[in-house]
Scaffold this motif. Structure first.
Motif, mmCIF file in Angstrom:
data_model
loop_
_atom_site.group_PDB
_atom_site.id
_atom_site.type_symbol
_atom_site.label_atom_id
_atom_site.label_comp_id
_atom_site.label_asym_id
_atom_site.label_seq_id
_atom_site.Cartn_x
_atom_site.Cartn_y
_atom_site.Cartn_z
ATOM 1 N N PHE A 13 0.892 -1.165 0.000
ATOM 2 C CA PHE A 13 0.000 0.000 0.000
ATOM 3 C C PHE A 13 0.924 1.207 0.000
ATOM 4 O O PHE A 13 1.472 1.557 1.045
ATOM 5 C CB PHE A 13 -0.876 0.032 1.252
ATOM 6 N N VAL A 16 4.057 1.060 2.192
ATOM 7 C CA VAL A 16 3.872 0.048 3.248
ATOM 8 C C VAL A 16 3.832 -1.344 2.629
ATOM 9 O O VAL A 16 3.017 -1.633 1.760
ATOM 10 C CB VAL A 16 2.558 0.290 4.033
ATOM 11 N N ALA A 18 2.613 -4.557 3.266
ATOM 12 C CA ALA A 18 1.663 -5.217 4.181
ATOM 13 C C ALA A 18 1.906 -6.716 4.234
ATOM 14 O O ALA A 18 1.797 -7.341 5.284
ATOM 15 C CB ALA A 18 0.238 -4.921 3.760
ATOM 16 N N PRO A 37 0.798 -10.108 15.569
ATOM 17 C CA PRO A 37 0.312 -8.878 16.189
ATOM 18 C C PRO A 37 -0.438 -8.008 15.196
ATOM 19 O O PRO A 37 -0.352 -8.216 13.979
ATOM 20 C CB PRO A 37 1.605 -8.188 16.654
ATOM 21 N N SER A 38 -1.148 -7.047 15.717
ATOM 22 C CA SER A 38 -1.906 -6.122 14.887
ATOM 23 C C SER A 38 -0.986 -5.464 13.849
ATOM 24 O O SER A 38 0.126 -5.064 14.173
ATOM 25 C CB SER A 38 -2.527 -5.063 15.808
ATOM 26 N N GLY A 39 -1.440 -5.409 12.606
ATOM 27 C CA GLY A 39 -0.679 -4.754 11.553
ATOM 28 C C GLY A 39 0.330 -5.642 10.851
ATOM 29 O O GLY A 39 1.076 -5.181 9.984
ATOM 30 N N CYS A 40 0.366 -6.939 11.175
ATOM 31 C CA CYS A 40 1.396 -7.815 10.592
ATOM 32 C C CYS A 40 1.014 -8.323 9.203
ATOM 33 O O CYS A 40 1.823 -8.970 8.538
ATOM 34 C CB CYS A 40 1.707 -8.981 11.511
ATOM 35 N N GLY A 41 -0.228 -8.057 8.759
ATOM 36 C CA GLY A 41 -0.600 -8.442 7.388
ATOM 37 C C GLY A 41 -1.598 -9.585 7.292
ATOM 38 O O GLY A 41 -1.855 -10.099 6.201
ATOM 39 N N LYS A 42 -2.210 -9.964 8.398
ATOM 40 C CA LYS A 42 -3.151 -11.101 8.393
ATOM 41 C C LYS A 42 -4.388 -10.819 7.544
ATOM 42 O O LYS A 42 -4.745 -11.605 6.668
ATOM 43 C CB LYS A 42 -3.613 -11.416 9.835
ATOM 44 N N THR A 43 -5.032 -9.693 7.836
ATOM 45 C CA THR A 43 -6.265 -9.363 7.116
ATOM 46 C C THR A 43 -5.990 -9.176 5.634
ATOM 47 O O THR A 43 -6.749 -9.653 4.782
ATOM 48 C CB THR A 43 -6.910 -8.087 7.718
ATOM 49 N N THR A 44 -4.898 -8.515 5.316
ATOM 50 C CA THR A 44 -4.557 -8.300 3.906
ATOM 51 C C THR A 44 -4.389 -9.643 3.192
ATOM 52 O O THR A 44 -4.906 -9.837 2.087
ATOM 53 C CB THR A 44 -3.265 -7.460 3.785
#
Ligand SMILES: Nc1ncnc2c1ncn2[C@@H]1O[C@H](COP(=O)(O)OP(=O)(O)O)[C@@H](O)[C@H]1O
Ligand SMILES: [Mg+2]
Length: 359
Positions: A13, A16, A18, A37-44
């Protein structure tokens, strides 16, 4: 049912990164968690599998079908991927009753009413919502609403179920029981599941395999036991459960084991552990030891390290001990039933299952 294969998938992005160099295969019928952890790219990563996000590089296969390829610009939209998806927020339609919510994906496909009724009833039984089909979401608890979302994701019999932190809005007790329910549904249907969570206990309980991520990169892939007992690096060791890290120097090696002189405490104190990677005498190392593999003794014993009990906390099923070794603090656990140790008194730590990691 389908397996899922990602080959060198990345997503940027702007500047970034991701997700980076993600290559994994999720087998048919397997329950795999993306954990980190939050922001590590799981959702992406999950959204790339679903088709809500286009990868910057790489290829995605769902059940042998290429659904995304950056080189040829191939990209199948989510509705052509035969997936079910459940999100963190319940995402049920508030103005529709349970039946209408769950039957919606079938109605959109133009399935006839009788068939829709059959399928909805079946899936409501599966998630233990039978008899509640006329209720509105506002007349349901959070856990029931999330089960409606799960039923809706399952009703069209997707080859693949993707879940993104589906339990994080529920209270602790409900979260615990829903873990088992989701796992049970997955087993009964034999469906492939990719599950996103930042909660290591959740990933441990539910998964056949866990993919641990940090800052866009996969750190380790393995069974819950692999990840817990043989973490690939310090990040994984630290993220999965409690662990003590103690610095030292490798004194000698013998096959897969090494003897370490602990740094920073009056000594010398030597401990023997399993070598995590190829290392040689003289190397700076870190000793990793889980609290449950350190016994706190009230008397000296061969190989046990003297310290002082700073604090003990009763947790019901076990004791949580904090022990000072010189300026260092070590956490250990022990059975609550046999605890007779007094805060402030001398104790001896018997370390077991130590892993010696590169510094
Ligand atoms: N649409 C977006 N635009 C810009 N940055 C994004 C977007 N989506 C995610 N990111 C960034 O990508 C990284 C990974 O995000 P995400 O996949 O949501 O992580 P996780 O689900 O592990 O918390 C984060 O740094 C996040 O801020
Ligand atoms: Mg997320």
């Amino acid at each position: 049912m389908a397996d899922v294969r990602l080959e060198n998938v990345s997503k940027k992005f702007g500047s970034v990164e991701a997700v980076a160099a993600f290559s994994e295969t999720i087998r048919e019928g397997e329950f795999v968690s993306l954990l980190g952890p939050s922001g590590c790219g799981k959702t992406t990563t999950l959204r790339i599998i679903a088709g809500f996000e286009r990868a910057t590089t790489g290829r995605v296969f769902i059940g042998n079908e290429l659904v995304s390829c950056s080189e040829t610009n191939l990209y199948k939209p989510p509705e052509e991927r035969n997936i079910g998806m459940v999100f963190q927020s319940y995402a049920v339609w508030p103005h529709m009753n349970v039946f209408a919510n769950v039957g919606y994906p079938l109605k959109v496909r133009g399935m006839d009413k009788k068939k829709i009724r059959e399928k909805v009833q079946h899936v409501l039984e599966l998630v233990h919502l039978e008899g509640l089909d006329r209720r509105l979401p506002s007349q349901l608890s959070g856990g029931q609403q999330q089960r409606v979302a799960l039923a809706r994701a399952l009703v069209a019999e997707p080859a693949l179920l993707l879940l993104d932190e589906p339990l994080s809005n529920l209270d602790a007790k409900l979260r615990e029981s829903m873990r088992f329910e989701i796992k049970d549904v997955q087993r009964r249907l034999g469906i492939t599941v990719v599950y996103v969570t930042h909660d290591q206990a959740e990933a441990m309980v539910m998964s056949d395999r866990i993919i641990v991520m940090d800052r866009g990169y996969v750190q380790q892939t393995g069974s819950p036991r692999d990840i817990y007992e043989t973490p690939a690096n310090r990040f994984v060791a630290d993220f999965i459960g409690l662990i003590n890290f103690l610095e030292g120097n490798l004194v000698s090696t013998e096959g897969t084991e090494g003897v370490v002189a602990l740094a920073g405490i009056p000594g010398p104190v030597h401990l023997r552990g399993r070598l995590h990677a190829a290392m040689k005498a003289g190397d700076r190392v870190v000793l990793a030891a889980r609290p449950e593999s350190i016994a706190v003794l009230s008397e000296p014993a061969p190989g046990a390290v003297p310290g002082r009990l700073i604090r003990k906390i009763y947790l019901g099923n076990e004791m949580d001990y904090r022990v000072a070794l010189g300026p260092l603090e070590v956490r250990a656990t022990g059975p609550a039933a046999t605890d007779g140790l007094a805060e402030g008194s001398p104790v001896w730590l018997d370390f077991n299952r130590i892993v010696v990691m590169p510094f």
